[in-house]
Write an enzyme that holds these catalytic residues in place. Structure first.
Site, PDB file in Angstrom:
ATOM      1  N   GLY A 393      70.314   6.592  55.249  1.00  0.00           N
ATOM      2  CA  GLY A 393      71.739   6.565  55.537  1.00  0.00           C
ATOM      3  C   GLY A 393      72.562   6.551  54.272  1.00  0.00           C
ATOM      4  N   GLY A 396      75.772   1.737  50.916  1.00  0.00           N
ATOM      5  CA  GLY A 396      76.612   0.617  51.333  1.00  0.00           C
ATOM      6  C   GLY A 396      76.522   0.223  52.791  1.00  0.00           C
ATOM      7  N   GLY A 398      73.858  -1.280  54.112  1.00  0.00           N
ATOM      8  CA  GLY A 398      73.009  -2.472  54.253  1.00  0.00           C
ATOM      9  C   GLY A 398      71.530  -2.191  54.332  1.00  0.00           C
ATOM     10  CB  SER A 715      76.935  22.201  58.707  1.00  0.00           C
ATOM     11  OG  SER A 715      77.533  21.670  57.552  1.00  0.00           O
ATOM     12  CE  LYS A 758      78.186  17.762  59.493  1.00  0.00           C
ATOM     13  NZ  LYS A 758      77.448  18.975  59.853  1.00  0.00           N
TER      14      LYS A 758
END
Length: 807
Positions: A393, A396, A398, A715, A758
């Protein structure tokens, strides 16, 4: 007393007498199975029976027997005084104190009492000499002592000229004498006695009686009617005993030799020690002795102990002035410091684990569910191969701190290493100890630091592993993160395997693309997406603000931040998926209060919006959608390492010869998407209502703003295509519309990733509608409703549908 003479005619039911031998091994031999057609005179007598334990009496052999039972002592005294022979039968089970008829063998030996002696302990010892074998036909009395009807058994002797039998007798005598000479526990006179035995049958009985056999085996020898067969079996047992004696003597000799060598080494070591005492150099010896003592306390395998002792001997022989001395010393100390087979006990309190995870982290439901699943399975099963998890991910959110929470929930030790920029394989596997300054790899160093062999091990930034001239660290990680291989993880410094199978490895990554495919395949990837504004507000209230207050020496009374103020910081001062920048801004506001409190100045404890701007400076413009009623401008949705963002694709037509150009620091994949879009439009211009001559009359230029930021990926395909068509048709697209999707030359829209990020970016920008591939529908509905609220989703499959909807 002679009662009757009779002739018994036995039927032959076997082809040869050799077939009979394996069958006559039991105590009760039925007459019908006797494989010998002879006429034997059997004298039936009634005789007193003495039951004995742990001894079998053979004819001709003299043995002492100690009697302890009262009825046995009385029987012996009466028979000795009357000079009567007695029948001796052996008990089947020597533990039975008061045997019955079924507890005795039916074949024994008639014996004469040579001497009767009364011992000081109350027992009676008799000297018996065997005379003839007998068989019990009927037990006529049990109490007070046994009395039975017996028949005498005749030994069937071979011919006097049987050469095989004569050779067998010579061999028995020869091996018996050898046994006496090689067994130092036997008196040397025994060999003289054996060599002077003239009777062949007595020699067999004498040797059989003195063999080191179980009672069952001796009883089998006694029951053989054929003397030759008894000789064969005696020879077999005798040979086995001789071989065992040779083996024992060899082992004894080897042990003695080793003991002598050890004594020699001990003597030499003591001399060395004495010399070093004179020289005043005993620290070296003490160090080695301490290592030995520590090694005895270690819970390691025999192979590890062997390796340690080998290296310790090498260390003892090494001169302290040599460079190898330090390497060997470091090796031995590291071996002793490693927690071999030392494990911390897991906590299976699922409620406590859930409370810890909820307390430390807000949201992240999938991650918490996976950890509780792991604990539940290991609680039920009792043992489970530790999982290898990869938290993936944006920064920040975690990922790293979650590892600490997992360790706390499991009651395990926590260790972490950062893999960012690591480009040397030896950092993982260690250096070979042939090099000066060699060290073990970071994996085993961290295990040593943890003190247990089952910590929670966080491998931070695994996607940022480098590659240098010293090998590929990602390849070295393949063994670490493979549950089938890490049972014997090989470290070059250790030169032996170490069990990592109980370690819970948790890797963290911002992007999956740089990770080696084989490495990615070994991990269970858990997607940790960005937070919404609402989640960030909760995280600030529950975690970030209390943490910053504590770190800056304040309490909740010294400064107060409301929800509106936190929301302003989030929207105007941070643009991220995580909360790291948010924590920095909160820290700055807390430091403002700490400075004023320390200087005893008055300050506004309840922070308002104006004070936020005063402390943090002018706010950034929030990422909002701008309405452009200009052809060629289309809003796209992009995924970055920092989370989701909106991007504007701009295209314009200039008079020229049909040239094509693209700017804005775009990567090769994005350039290819633009090329595919233009080619598709040229091939299907009629569907879009574009005049074919326009492609030759105008040059097309595409630009993606923020040229300093690198942009790449497929994309933006439908966004670029829509922008080009908008320029050619000179029509603006619908307002508050964004899109994402990859295009193909077949006119299909295929799915893309990063959907949640997104969508969050679209919500921040106040987008009302989003166009996505039909195949992304499942990804959208997997996201909680709170994230999707206020946005209309249009799922399409073909390019023409995008164009029809956009204008």
């Amino acid at each position: 007393m002679l009662l009757q003479n009779r002739f018994v005619d036995y039927e032959s039911i076997f082809e040869s007498e050799t077939d009979l031998f394996p069958l006559i091994c039991k105590g009760n031999i039925e007459e019908k199975i006797l494989n010998y057609k002879v006429k034997v005179t059997e004298t039936i007598e009634i005789i007193e029976i003495l039951s004995v334990r742990n001894v079998v009496l053979f004819p001709g052999v003299v043995i002492p027997i100690t009697a302890g039972r009262k009825k046995s002592i009385k029987l012996l005294k009466d028979a000795y005084s009357a000079d009567n022979p007695i029948g001796v039968l052996t008990q089947k089970d020597l533990n039975i104190e008061n045997p019955q008829e079924k507890d005795l063998y039916y074949i024994g030996t008639v014996a004469k009492i040579l001497k009767l002696l009364k011992m000081p302990d109350g027992t009676t010892t008799v000297i018996l000499q065997g005379q003839s074998r007998f068989k019990v036909t009927k037990m006529i009395q049990i109490e007070p002592s046994f009395k039975a009807e017996i028949i005498y058994l005749k030994d069937e002797k071979p011919d006097k000229e049987d050469k095989e039998y004569l050779a067998l007798i010579d061999s028995i005598k020869e091996i018996s004498i050898k046994l006496v000479h090689e067994n130092h526990n036997l008196p040397s006179e025994s060999s003289f006695a054996i060599s002077n035995i003239e009777s062949q049958s007595f020699l067999i009985n004498f040797v059989a009686s003195n063999l080191n056999l179980e009672i069952k085996e001796k009883q089998i020898l006694l029951e053989y009617d054929f003397v030759k067969q008894r000789a064969i079996e005696t020879f077999r047992f005798l040979t086995l005993e001789h071989q065992q004696m040779i083996l024992k003597n060899e082992i004894k000799s080897r042990v003695k030799k080793e003991m002598d060598q050890q004594q020699k080494e001990y003597f030499l070591n003591q001399q060395i020690k004495a010399i070093k005492e004179e020289l005043g150099d005993l620290s070296y010896e003490k160090e080695i002795e301490e290592m030995k003592v520590k090694s005895y306390k270690k819970n390691w395998s025999k192979e590890t102990q062997k390796q340690f002792e080998k290296e310790l001997r090498k260390f003892q022989r090494t001169n302290p002035q040599m460079p190898e001395y330090t390497v060997l010393r470091n090796y031995l100390e590291f071996m002793l410091d490693l927690p071999w087979q030392t494990y911390s006990k897991d906590s299976f309190d699922l409620k406590r684990a859930h409370q810890i995870l909820e307390k430390d982290h807000f949201g992240l439901e999938k991650v918490k569910e996976r950890i509780i699943e792991y604990l539940s399975v290991i609680k039920l099963k009792g043992d489970l191969r530790s999982p290898i998890i990869c938290f993936y991910g944006p920064p920040g959110v975690g990922k790293t701190s979650l590892g600490k929470s997992i360790a706390s929930a499991l009651n395990r030790k926590y260790v972490r290493i950062s893999l960012g920029g690591l480009n040397d394989e030896a950092e993982i596997r260690g250096h070979r100890k042939t090099y000066i300054g060699a060290m073990p790899g970071r994996i085993l160093q961290s295990i040593k630091k943890a003190g247990t062999s089952n910590p929670v091990f966080v491998l931070d930034e695994i996607d940022k592993l480098g590659m240098g001239n010293q090998g590929n660290p990602a390849s070295a990680m393949l063994e670490v993160l493979d549950p089938e291989q890490n049972k014997e993880f090989y470290d070059n410094f250790m030169e032996m395997g170490y069990d990592l199978s109980k370690v819970i490895f948790i890797a963290t990554a911002n992007s999956l693309y740089p990770i080696h495919m084989a490495l990615l395949d070994r991990m269970e990837v858990i997607d940790m997406t960005g937070y919404t504004v609402e989640e960030k507000i909760e995280i600030s209230k529950k975690h970030l603000i209390p943490k910053q207050l504590k770190e800056n020496g304040l309490t909740s009374k010294d400064i107060i931040l409301g929800v509106k103020q936190i929301e302003k910081i989030i929207e105007n001062y941070t643009r991220e998926s995580g909360v790291r920048s948010l924590e920095k801004k909160i820290s700055k506001i807390v430091r403002y209060a700490a400075k004023n409190l320390a200087m005893k100045k008055k300050y506004l404890k309840r922070i308002n919006l104006a004070k936020i701007e005063e402390v943090l400076g002018p706010p950034q413009e929030p990422e909002k959608y701008e309405v452009y009623k200009i052809p060629g401008i289309v809003t796209g949705l992009a995924w970055t390492i920092g989370g989701g963002e909106i991007i504007y694709i701009e295209s314009t037509l200039l008079k020229g010869k049909g040239n094509f150009s693209i700017t804005g620091n775009v990567g090769n994949v994005m350039k290819e998407s633009a090329t595919i879009a233009l080619k598709y439009i040229k091939a299907h211009h009629q569907e879009f209502g574009i005049n074919e001559k326009m492609f030759e009359m105008y040059n097309l230029h595409i630009h993606v703003p923020e040229g300093a930021v690198p942009k790449d990926g497929p994309s933006a395909g439908i966004t670029i295509l829509t922008s080009i068509i908008s320029s050619f048709l000179k029509k603006a697209i619908r307002p508050y519309l964004a899109m994402t999707g990859e295009i193909t030359l077949r006119g299909k829209i295929i799915p893309v990733g990063g959907i949640k990020e997104k969508i969050l970016a679209a919500k921040r920008a106040n987008i009302k509608e989003i166009i996505l591939s039909k195949d992304n529908q499942k990804d959208v509905f997997a996201i909680p409703k709170a994230y999707r609220k206020g946005i209309k989703f249009n799922f399409i499959r073909k390019i023409i549908e995008v164009i029809n909807y956009s204008f």
